[in-house]
Design a protein around this motif. Structure first.
Motif, PDB file in Angstrom:
ATOM      1  N   GLU A 199       0.853  -1.243   0.209  1.00  0.00           N
ATOM      2  CA  GLU A 199       0.010   0.147  -0.084  1.00  0.00           C
ATOM      3  C   GLU A 199       0.782   1.526  -0.074  1.00  0.00           C
ATOM      4  OE1 GLU A 199      -3.230   0.605  -0.318  1.00  0.00           O
ATOM      5  OE2 GLU A 199      -3.401  -1.473  -0.811  1.00  0.00           O
ATOM      6  N   ALA A 200       1.921   1.374   0.688  1.00  0.00           N
ATOM      7  CA  ALA A 200       2.737   2.635   1.030  1.00  0.00           C
ATOM      8  C   ALA A 200       3.275   2.817  -0.291  1.00  0.00           C
ATOM      9  CB  ALA A 200       3.924   2.262   2.011  1.00  0.00           C
ATOM     10  N   ARG A 201       3.779   1.919  -1.361  1.00  0.00           N
ATOM     11  CA  ARG A 201       4.467   2.378  -2.401  1.00  0.00           C
ATOM     12  C   ARG A 201       3.638   2.535  -3.460  1.00  0.00           C
ATOM     13  NH1 ARG A 201       9.013  -2.338  -3.443  1.00  0.00           N
ATOM     14  NH2 ARG A 201      10.111  -0.771  -4.534  1.00  0.00           N
ATOM     15  N   LEU A 202       2.203   1.860  -3.610  1.00  0.00           N
ATOM     16  CA  LEU A 202       1.313   2.215  -4.329  1.00  0.00           C
ATOM     17  C   LEU A 202       0.785   3.732  -4.146  1.00  0.00           C
ATOM     18  CD1 LEU A 202      -1.035  -1.020  -4.196  1.00  0.00           C
ATOM     19  CD2 LEU A 202       0.693  -0.304  -6.087  1.00  0.00           C
ATOM     20  N   LYS A 203       0.680   4.207  -3.185  1.00  0.00           N
ATOM     21  CA  LYS A 203       0.300   5.415  -2.636  1.00  0.00           C
ATOM     22  C   LYS A 203       1.702   6.279  -3.375  1.00  0.00           C
ATOM     23  CE  LYS A 203      -1.028   8.513   1.042  1.00  0.00           C
ATOM     24  NZ  LYS A 203      -1.179   8.731   2.458  1.00  0.00           N
ATOM     25  N   ALA A 204       2.748   6.032  -2.875  1.00  0.00           N
ATOM     26  CA  ALA A 204       3.850   6.852  -3.297  1.00  0.00           C
ATOM     27  C   ALA A 204       3.869   6.910  -5.131  1.00  0.00           C
ATOM     28  CB  ALA A 204       5.186   5.925  -2.943  1.00  0.00           C
ATOM     29  N   ILE A 205       3.499   5.898  -5.800  1.00  0.00           N
ATOM     30  CA  ILE A 205       3.364   5.812  -7.339  1.00  0.00           C
ATOM     31  C   ILE A 205       2.320   6.912  -7.540  1.00  0.00           C
ATOM     32  CG2 ILE A 205       2.875   4.318  -9.190  1.00  0.00           C
ATOM     33  CD1 ILE A 205       4.507   2.115  -7.712  1.00  0.00           C
ATOM     34  N   ALA A 206       1.074   6.620  -7.037  1.00  0.00           N
ATOM     35  CA  ALA A 206       0.076   7.481  -7.412  1.00  0.00           C
ATOM     36  C   ALA A 206       0.531   9.169  -7.317  1.00  0.00           C
ATOM     37  CB  ALA A 206      -1.200   7.246  -6.568  1.00  0.00           C
ATOM     38  N   GLU A 207       1.053   9.281  -6.067  1.00  0.00           N
ATOM     39  CA  GLU A 207       1.351  10.595  -5.759  1.00  0.00           C
ATOM     40  C   GLU A 207       2.493  11.232  -6.692  1.00  0.00           C
ATOM     41  OE1 GLU A 207       2.726  10.571  -1.794  1.00  0.00           O
ATOM     42  OE2 GLU A 207       0.884  10.722  -0.921  1.00  0.00           O
ATOM     43  N   THR A 208       3.252  10.273  -7.139  1.00  0.00           N
ATOM     44  CA  THR A 208       4.412  10.605  -8.202  1.00  0.00           C
ATOM     45  C   THR A 208       3.966  10.782  -9.713  1.00  0.00           C
ATOM     46  OG1 THR A 208       6.084   9.249  -7.146  1.00  0.00           O
ATOM     47  CG2 THR A 208       6.581   9.972  -9.389  1.00  0.00           C
ATOM     48  N   ILE A 209       2.868  10.039  -9.897  1.00  0.00           N
ATOM     49  CA  ILE A 209       2.319  10.365 -11.085  1.00  0.00           C
ATOM     50  C   ILE A 209       1.644  11.643 -11.278  1.00  0.00           C
ATOM     51  CG2 ILE A 209       0.463   9.352 -12.785  1.00  0.00           C
ATOM     52  CD1 ILE A 209       1.313   6.643 -12.130  1.00  0.00           C
ATOM     53  N   ARG A 210       0.767  11.795 -10.030  1.00  0.00           N
ATOM     54  CA  ARG A 210      -0.193  12.929  -9.985  1.00  0.00           C
ATOM     55  C   ARG A 210       0.867  14.242 -10.269  1.00  0.00           C
ATOM     56  NH1 ARG A 210      -2.455  11.960  -5.695  1.00  0.00           N
ATOM     57  NH2 ARG A 210      -4.240  10.818  -6.605  1.00  0.00           N
ATOM     58  N   ALA A 211       2.145  14.305  -9.422  1.00  0.00           N
ATOM     59  CA  ALA A 211       3.095  15.325  -9.613  1.00  0.00           C
ATOM     60  C   ALA A 211       3.581  15.412 -11.069  1.00  0.00           C
ATOM     61  CB  ALA A 211       4.200  14.955  -8.753  1.00  0.00           C
ATOM     62  N   SER A 212       3.709  14.366 -11.759  1.00  0.00           N
ATOM     63  CA  SER A 212       4.187  14.560 -13.174  1.00  0.00           C
ATOM     64  C   SER A 212       3.217  14.977 -14.076  1.00  0.00           C
ATOM     65  CB  SER A 212       4.425  13.059 -13.680  1.00  0.00           C
ATOM     66  OG  SER A 212       5.163  13.029 -14.682  1.00  0.00           O
ATOM     67  N   VAL A 213       1.522  14.800 -13.888  1.00  0.00           N
ATOM     68  CA  VAL A 213       0.858  15.260 -14.429  1.00  0.00           C
ATOM     69  C   VAL A 213       0.850  17.078 -14.061  1.00  0.00           C
ATOM     70  CG1 VAL A 213      -1.791  15.755 -14.881  1.00  0.00           C
ATOM     71  CG2 VAL A 213      -0.884  13.508 -14.431  1.00  0.00           C
TER      72      VAL A 213
END
Length: 283
Positions: A199-213
């Protein structure tokens, strides 16, 4: 010890290269590293089905086959309004949807959302159904229709902006069908990440993608060379129109409306026996 990079797969289409540019190029401070591979979505659908890759862009239609191993992320994908796949014909091709009965139609991948929407549409609008369905690479479909190899073609991506240049005409818009019958936006491409990451890494990936957008929106010029490098000789104006259409508020956050659209698509398709049923908890 340096963190092992995530294996990330997305298409060379302008919306994906625009969205992922900042992450792929290490421009987000503190973001996890990414080992990026560009591949058409029919390939990434297959990779996800085989459990290959940490983060992938896939078709929403492919979700039911991969949700045991992958979680749907709430950002980075393609979902919107006025952006549906189109059914194209040549003049003097079929004059209406009923004219497709028994005809040969070219479609992109068998598990593409475009083909799933087409099947739902054809069940309601083509008495007796179409004849032969031929699966082709998306960029081969317009030439096949133009050259008379097939009677009609289901097209996606930039074909929405260029089909008239091939002397083709629109017979039906799958987005208009979907939005008109459901009121929901059109779910096209999803971002999934391997559940085993935790869960922690999934959340980090989502936050990274959102930041990339958000980085792409804040400085659109930064990604231009990367977008055009992979846009398969696409006109820059078409690439810009492609991004403007497919990268929107749902890309930054799927939200309640986006999730409801995905749920409706998968429930309708499952009711027709087109995909396996998906429990609400899986999304």
């Amino acid at each position: 010890m340096a963190e092992e990079p995530f294996s990330v797969y997305y298409s060379p289409c302008p919306n994906d290269t625009f969205v992922f540019h900042a992450w792929a190029h290490g421009l987000l401070p503190g973001a996890p590293p990414a080992d990026v591979t560009l591949a058409d979505i029919d390939i990434t659908n297959d990779l996800a089905a085989r459990g290959t890759g940490d983060v992938l862009k896939i078709s929403y239609a492919a979700l039911p086959w991969v949700l045991d191993d992958y979680a749907l992320l709430p950002c980075g994908g393609a979902l919107g309004r006025g952006c549906g796949p189109l059914v194209l014909t040549r003049e003097p091709g079929p004059v209406d949807a009923a004219g497709l009965a028994g005809k040969t139609v070219a479609v992109p991948g068998e598990r593409s959302t475009a083909y799933l929407l087409f099947r739902l549409w054809a069940a309601a609008h083509v008495p007796g159904g179409v004849g032969e369905v031929r699966v082709m690479p998306f960029n081969a479909i317009m030439p096949a229709v133009r050259d008379g190899q097939v009677d009609a073609g289901l097209v996606i991506h930039e074909a929405r902006f260029t089909y008239r240049d091939c002397g083709l005409r629109q017979l039906a818009d799958m987005g208009e069908f979907w939005e008109g019958s459901t009121g929901h936006p059109i779910p096209l491409g999803a971002i999934v990440a391997r559940r085993g990451l935790g869960e922690a890494r999934l959340k980090a990936i989502a936050e990274t993608i959102r930041a990339s957008v958000r980085a792409a929106w804040s400085d659109p010029a930064a990604s231009r060379a990367y977008v055009l490098e992979h846009a398969q000789e696409m006109d820059p104006a078409v690439a810009r129109s492609h991004i403007d259409l497919y990268v929107n508020d749902f890309t930054a956050e799927l939200g309640q409306a986006g999730h409801a659209a995905v749920r409706e698509l998968l429930d309708r398709a499952a009711a027709e026996g087109l995909v396996p049923p998906v429990s609400p908890a899986a999304l």
